[in-house]
Design a protein around this motif. Structure first.
Motif, PDB file in Angstrom:
ATOM      1  N   THR A 163      42.093  42.009  50.708  1.00  0.00           N
ATOM      2  CA  THR A 163      41.343  43.251  50.794  1.00  0.00           C
ATOM      3  C   THR A 163      40.522  43.458  49.533  1.00  0.00           C
ATOM      4  N   ASP A 164      39.482  44.282  49.662  1.00  0.00           N
ATOM      5  CA  ASP A 164      38.587  44.563  48.535  1.00  0.00           C
ATOM      6  C   ASP A 164      37.902  45.888  48.823  1.00  0.00           C
ATOM      7  N   ASN A 165      37.558  46.626  47.774  1.00  0.00           N
ATOM      8  CA  ASN A 165      36.855  47.893  48.014  1.00  0.00           C
ATOM      9  C   ASN A 165      35.377  47.681  48.321  1.00  0.00           C
ATOM     10  N   SER A 166      34.946  46.415  48.308  1.00  0.00           N
ATOM     11  CA  SER A 166      33.569  46.073  48.634  1.00  0.00           C
ATOM     12  C   SER A 166      33.523  45.161  49.854  1.00  0.00           C
ATOM     13  N   SER A 167      32.908  45.632  50.921  1.00  0.00           N
ATOM     14  CA  SER A 167      32.763  44.801  52.133  1.00  0.00           C
ATOM     15  C   SER A 167      31.880  43.598  51.862  1.00  0.00           C
ATOM     16  N   SER A 168      30.870  43.764  51.006  1.00  0.00           N
ATOM     17  CA  SER A 168      29.985  42.639  50.686  1.00  0.00           C
ATOM     18  C   SER A 168      30.734  41.561  49.898  1.00  0.00           C
ATOM     19  N   ALA A 169      31.727  41.977  49.079  1.00  0.00           N
ATOM     20  CA  ALA A 169      32.540  41.004  48.339  1.00  0.00           C
ATOM     21  C   ALA A 169      33.409  40.190  49.296  1.00  0.00           C
ATOM     22  N   LEU A 170      33.960  40.834  50.305  1.00  0.00           N
ATOM     23  CA  LEU A 170      34.748  40.117  51.318  1.00  0.00           C
ATOM     24  C   LEU A 170      33.868  39.114  52.062  1.00  0.00           C
ATOM     25  N   LYS A 171      32.659  39.537  52.385  1.00  0.00           N
ATOM     26  CA  LYS A 171      31.718  38.648  53.073  1.00  0.00           C
ATOM     27  C   LYS A 171      31.351  37.468  52.191  1.00  0.00           C
ATOM     28  N   ARG A 172      31.134  37.726  50.897  1.00  0.00           N
ATOM     29  CA  ARG A 172      30.801  36.655  49.952  1.00  0.00           C
ATOM     30  C   ARG A 172      31.946  35.654  49.840  1.00  0.00           C
ATOM     31  N   MET A 173      33.179  36.143  49.862  1.00  0.00           N
ATOM     32  CA  MET A 173      34.338  35.255  49.822  1.00  0.00           C
ATOM     33  C   MET A 173      34.323  34.314  51.021  1.00  0.00           C
ATOM     34  N   GLN A 174      34.101  34.876  52.201  1.00  0.00           N
ATOM     35  CA  GLN A 174      34.151  34.094  53.438  1.00  0.00           C
ATOM     36  C   GLN A 174      32.985  33.119  53.567  1.00  0.00           C
ATOM     37  N   GLU A 175      31.800  33.551  53.166  1.00  0.00           N
ATOM     38  CA  GLU A 175      30.602  32.757  53.422  1.00  0.00           C
ATOM     39  C   GLU A 175      30.189  31.862  52.266  1.00  0.00           C
ATOM     40  N   LYS A 176      30.616  32.206  51.019  1.00  0.00           N
ATOM     41  CA  LYS A 176      30.121  31.448  49.872  1.00  0.00           C
ATOM     42  C   LYS A 176      31.227  30.901  48.971  1.00  0.00           C
TER      43      LYS A 176
END
Length: 345
Positions: free
Chosen positions: A30-43
């Motif tokens: 989990t993260d307080n930033s949805s964009s950070a979660l997306k960055r983890m998954q995609e990059k």
């Protein structure tokens, strides 16, 4: 299968997610930033490990409290100034067996340290100083303890920002995160506190109380508006006939992470990352005889070893005997606080 919840999807969160999957755990991040979660998954994760592991569950922060799951481990891998607030949240809202808080334990301005100390007396809490449980460091501790005629102890933990920023490729400078702000837990003393933690473990091995050491320190700071961080810090100490010297910086390249213990007739050295994926323990005598032992590792194996270490611990007594015992992390933080607050020590 064991369950783990990881707070933070940055560099450390990815390391921990991979390590836990290698240990065959169900992973929730989990993260307080949805964009950070997306960055983890995609990059981040695919770039490091070559693929995205679909068995890693990404959870929005607002949904964490609704998870009806018992976690074998909760890992807090967020900026240091958020560590203890997140710990308090977990204690109230989640069901768990153990908690691993990434280093440093908090930032040097932490006001709730006494309350935290009381809470963890019967709570299986650890702090992520994983170099202290590496096979090479444990071997080194056993070697030098056989020679008690110690004159000097040097610890250097120096590494340029480059390596850290490469791991956080989405940032242009340290000021884009907590790294460039000592109030949030950044700077050399806090970010490179592995070395200071190791120094405290060495003192414990020698039965030397930190309060009995005469200590002096100096730091050099970089500033950017209201943010500042120590780019270099030095601590010198003296106890009876033993001298101590600790150096840390954010400009040395290649990095130097090393312990040197000088005795009257022998020198012991532990060199972290002597070569890529190799630690070295070296012993030199006055007769020029040299003994050395290499320890092969990978970056991911350091975190896998940490997770295995914590999973093996079943009791508070075992936790207290571990180098990941938070009391050493607390002592590390207290020393950092004295230095950064320019107190007389």
């Amino acid at each position: 299968m064991k369950n783990v919840l990881i707070f933070g999807s940055g560099s450390i969160g990815n390391h921990m997610a991979y390590a836990c999957r290698k240990n065959r755990m169900n992973v929730y991040v989990t993260d307080n930033s949805s964009s950070a979660l997306k960055r983890m998954q995609e990059k981040i994760y695919p770039k490091r490990y070559g693929f995205w592991d679909k068995k890693i569950h990404l959870i929005k922060i607002e949904n964490v409290g609704n998870l009806d799951i018992f976690f074998d481990i909760i890992i807090i891998g967020t900026p240091p100034n958020t560590h203890i607030p997140i710990y308090n949240y977990c204690k109230k809202k989640l069901r768990y067996k153990k908690i691993l808080i990434e280093k440093p334990l908090s930032n040097y301005l932490e006001k709730n340290l006494k309350s935290f100390q009381n809470k963890i007396k019967k709570d299986m809490v650890f702090c992520g100083y994983n170099h202290s449980i590496s096979p090479s460091f444990k071997f080194f501790l056993n070697k030098f303890n056989k020679n008690k005629d110690i004159k000097k102890i040097y610890v250097n933990w120096c590494e340029a920002w480059d390596g850290i920023l490469n791991a956080h490729f989405w940032m242009k400078s340290p000021y884009d995160s907590y790294l460039g702000d000592i109030k949030q837990g950044g700077g050399a003393l806090q970010e490179h506190s592995h070395g200071l933690h190791i120094m405290i473990l060495l003192l414990k091995k020698l039965n030397i109380n930190l309060n009995n050491i005469k200590i002096g320190s100096s730091s050099i700071f970089e500033t950017n508006g209201k943010k500042k961080y120590d780019i270099f810090s030095n601590i010198i100490g003296f106890h009876k006939k033993i001298y101590f010297n600790y150096n840390t910086d954010l400009f040395t390249f290649p990095a130097e992470k090393k312990i040197t213990i000088v005795c009257s007739n022998r020198k012991y050295e532990w060199i972290c990352n002597f070569k890529k994926n190799v630690d070295l323990v070296k012993i030199t005598s006055n007769e020029k005889n040299i003994y050395f032992k290499k320890f092969v590792k990978t970056r991911s194996s350091e975190f896998e070893n940490e997770i295995k270490h914590i999973l093996k611990i079943k009791t508070l007594t075992q936790r207290n005997d571990s180098n990941l015992n938070p009391k050493y992390a607390i002592n590390t933080l207290k020393l950092i606080k004295k230095i950064l607050k320019n107190e007389h020590i």
